[in-house]
Motif scaffolding. Structure first.
Motif, PDB file in Angstrom:
ATOM      1  N   ASP A  82      48.093  36.328  57.907  1.00  0.00           N
ATOM      2  CA  ASP A  82      49.147  37.274  57.579  1.00  0.00           C
ATOM      3  C   ASP A  82      49.982  36.777  56.395  1.00  0.00           C
ATOM      4  N   LYS A  83      49.292  36.249  55.380  1.00  0.00           N
ATOM      5  CA  LYS A  83      49.942  35.738  54.195  1.00  0.00           C
ATOM      6  C   LYS A  83      49.448  36.488  52.956  1.00  0.00           C
ATOM      7  N   GLU A  84      50.343  36.649  51.977  1.00  0.00           N
ATOM      8  CA  GLU A  84      49.989  37.347  50.744  1.00  0.00           C
ATOM      9  C   GLU A  84      49.506  36.348  49.700  1.00  0.00           C
ATOM     10  N   VAL A  85      48.300  36.567  49.210  1.00  0.00           N
ATOM     11  CA  VAL A  85      47.768  35.790  48.092  1.00  0.00           C
ATOM     12  C   VAL A  85      47.236  36.778  47.067  1.00  0.00           C
ATOM     13  N   TRP A  86      46.869  36.267  45.888  1.00  0.00           N
ATOM     14  CA  TRP A  86      46.514  37.177  44.793  1.00  0.00           C
ATOM     15  C   TRP A  86      45.213  36.769  44.109  1.00  0.00           C
ATOM     16  N   GLY A  87      44.652  37.721  43.402  1.00  0.00           N
ATOM     17  CA  GLY A  87      43.470  37.471  42.592  1.00  0.00           C
ATOM     18  C   GLY A  87      43.693  37.949  41.174  1.00  0.00           C
ATOM     19  N   LEU A  88      43.040  37.272  40.227  1.00  0.00           N
ATOM     20  CA  LEU A  88      43.178  37.612  38.812  1.00  0.00           C
ATOM     21  C   LEU A  88      41.845  37.333  38.132  1.00  0.00           C
ATOM     22  N   THR A  89      41.413  38.264  37.298  1.00  0.00           N
ATOM     23  CA  THR A  89      40.128  38.075  36.613  1.00  0.00           C
ATOM     24  C   THR A  89      40.271  38.169  35.107  1.00  0.00           C
ATOM     25  N   THR A  90      39.333  37.507  34.437  1.00  0.00           N
ATOM     26  CA  THR A  90      39.225  37.557  32.983  1.00  0.00           C
ATOM     27  C   THR A  90      38.050  38.454  32.608  1.00  0.00           C
ATOM     28  N   PRO A  91      38.060  39.019  31.402  1.00  0.00           N
ATOM     29  CA  PRO A  91      36.952  39.896  30.996  1.00  0.00           C
ATOM     30  C   PRO A  91      35.664  39.110  30.795  1.00  0.00           C
ATOM     31  N   LEU A  92      34.538  39.761  31.021  1.00  0.00           N
ATOM     32  CA  LEU A  92      33.248  39.176  30.684  1.00  0.00           C
ATOM     33  C   LEU A  92      33.028  39.413  29.195  1.00  0.00           C
ATOM     34  N   LEU A  93      33.018  38.354  28.429  1.00  0.00           N
ATOM     35  CA  LEU A  93      33.012  38.483  26.975  1.00  0.00           C
ATOM     36  C   LEU A  93      31.617  38.670  26.411  1.00  0.00           C
ATOM     37  N   THR A  94      31.533  39.534  25.445  1.00  0.00           N
ATOM     38  CA  THR A  94      30.350  39.611  24.586  1.00  0.00           C
ATOM     39  C   THR A  94      30.830  39.499  23.151  1.00  0.00           C
ATOM     40  N   THR A  95      29.962  39.036  22.299  1.00  0.00           N
ATOM     41  CA  THR A  95      30.298  38.975  20.885  1.00  0.00           C
ATOM     42  C   THR A  95      30.307  40.392  20.317  1.00  0.00           C
ATOM     43  N   SER A  96      30.829  40.551  19.115  1.00  0.00           N
ATOM     44  CA  SER A  96      30.935  41.891  18.518  1.00  0.00           C
ATOM     45  C   SER A  96      29.578  42.529  18.296  1.00  0.00           C
ATOM     46  N   ASP A  97      28.515  41.711  18.225  1.00  0.00           N
ATOM     47  CA  ASP A  97      27.179  42.290  18.057  1.00  0.00           C
ATOM     48  C   ASP A  97      26.446  42.441  19.387  1.00  0.00           C
ATOM     49  N   GLY A  98      27.189  42.323  20.506  1.00  0.00           N
ATOM     50  CA  GLY A  98      26.643  42.649  21.824  1.00  0.00           C
ATOM     51  C   GLY A  98      26.010  41.511  22.589  1.00  0.00           C
ATOM     52  N   ARG A  99      25.989  40.296  22.047  1.00  0.00           N
ATOM     53  CA  ARG A  99      25.388  39.173  22.765  1.00  0.00           C
ATOM     54  C   ARG A  99      26.358  38.600  23.790  1.00  0.00           C
ATOM     55  N   LYS A 100      25.813  38.085  24.883  1.00  0.00           N
ATOM     56  CA  LYS A 100      26.638  37.453  25.898  1.00  0.00           C
ATOM     57  C   LYS A 100      27.237  36.177  25.336  1.00  0.00           C
TER      58      LYS A 100
END
Length: 412
Positions: free
Chosen positions: A217-235
């Motif tokens: 019964d405790k409040e905790v949180w989650g936070l995510t970062t974007p999955l990045l790709t380069t401007s030409d679409g590569r991971k």
């Protein structure tokens, strides 16, 4: 429009582009203002080194500590035995305890460059500490009852696998329960109230938030970062030559520097904000440079990122070598960039010499090799049958004859 926040940590990461999503940004912001807060990111030990794809979240932990909070790097000594199925098409190879520990030893080298572990300022934990000793029946009764299979099947990481009719083992299906339990256990032991990770971990993070609320019964949180790709679409973090490793014994500081130096023009400003600590205004200025001037931004990016990981001396050495060999051709020579289509590969080294214009004929190329006059990335070539493929070219293959004739071959 960026959300309005007051805490230093959230203000910085939003301004620099780290935030993808959060469970309750307002409550988290208030907790950070009252602070300090303890947060963790988990890393399964699937390889002997972390790679550039991990660097975004390592920088996130660094900013978390720099704003007065306590980061935890959680080594997955337990969860690696199961394997995270998130967005994978097949099951991960199962590793034995000795290999897992060896991988953890290799991964830990990197974190000490970014975080201060002295006097409990940052913590490094291993979830094998609490997972290895679990009693299966007790765990099912006390923890498993809080999970709905229907809801677990609805998570995109699982659903996408099943929609493609690809097998998902019961072992893998348990992974999200174990990761949720990690969050609960760290709250109990260390008052850890925030889990962070890439956006592909959103479902797993939500499970941990819900489990902690249900059990304690405790409040905790989650936070995510974007999955990045380069401007030409590569991971981000992948090149045609393979992963960009962070351990210096798996990828030299010079090659690491070159990876960042070869950043696409459109990505310079964004990557400066994410992977360096330069002021945002300076990142924007460097990223807005045009034409050949953008190289100033690329070199600054390469120097800053390499300094953080390998030290200022390694960065300076890499830049000096690059200027001599690549920009000036070395010893006063010229460097010409040659692009080869991926559909034309692989080619023999003889054909490569002809295509790059270094030799006029195959006969001349063979003579050159026989006399020891050819080097690929500074390594001498003695076999005319060597095949050059996209993997060998990677982000750039330097072809050198003597000290003054050079070509930089890239795949276009």
């Amino acid at each position: 429009m960026a959300p309005t926040v007051k805490s230093d940590f959230l203000r910085i990461i939003i301004e620099r582009g780290f935030l993808a999503d959060a469970t309750d940004l307002t409550a988290l912001d208030e907790a950070l203002i009252d602070g300090p807060v303890t947060a963790y990111i988990g890393y399964d030990a699937t390889a002997a080194s972390l790679h550039v794809g991990h660097l975004l979240n390592i920088m996130l932990l660094r900013w978390f500590q720099k704003t007065g909070n306590r980061p935890i790097t959680l080594m997955g000594g337990g969860t690696t035995k199961v394997g995270d199925p998130s967005f994978r098409s097949d099951e991960r190879p199962l590793l034995g305890p000795e290999q897992i520990q060896s991988n953890i030893d290799g991964m830990q080298q990197v974190f000490a460059r970014y975080l201060d572990y002295g006097d409990g300022k940052a913590m490094m934990l291993n979830n094998a500490e609490w997972l290895d000793g679990l009693n299966y029946l007790d765990f099912l009764r006390d923890i498993g009852r809080h999970f709905s299979v229907n809801r677990m099947l609805s998570f995109e990481s699982v659903k996408s696998r099943l929609d493609r009719e690809q097998s998902l083992s019961f072992l893998e299906f348990n992974y999200m329960i174990l990761q949720a339990y990690d969050f609960l256990e760290q709250y109990r032991r260390y008052d850890c109230r925030l889990q962070m990770g890439g956006s592909d971990q959103w479902g797993n993070i939500i499970n941990g938030v819900d489990l902690t609320r249900r059990v304690l019964d405790k409040e905790v949180w989650g936070l995510t970062t974007p999955l990045l790709t380069t401007s030409d679409g590569r991971k981000m973090g992948k090149s045609q030559g393979g992963a960009i490793w962070l351990n210096g014994d798996m990828l030299s500081p010079y090659e690491f520097w070159q990876f960042w130096r070869n950043t696409t023009d459109a990505d310079v400003g964004r990557f400066l904000k994410l992977y360096t600590e330069l002021p945002v205004d300076e990142c924007d200025r460097l990223g807005a440079l045009q034409g050949s001037e953008i190289n100033e931004g690329k070199i600054r990016l390469a120097n800053e990122v390499t300094t953080l990981l390998h030290g200022a001396e390694a960065a300076a050495s890499a830049e000096a070598t690059a200027r001599e060999v690549f920009e000036q051709g070395g010893a006063g020579g010229d460097l010409e960039i040659v692009t080869i289509g991926a559909d034309a590969l692989p080619v023999s080294v003889i054909q490569l010499l002809s295509q790059t214009g270094i030799t006029a004929s195959g006969k001349e190329a063979k003579r050159l090799i026989a006399e020891g006059g050819l080097r690929l990335n500074n390594d001498p070539v003695s076999d005319p049958q060597v095949q050059v493929d996209a993997g060998m070219i990677g982000d750039g293959l330097k072809v050198s004859v003597g000290k003054k004739k050079h070509r930089m071959v890239r795949v276009g």
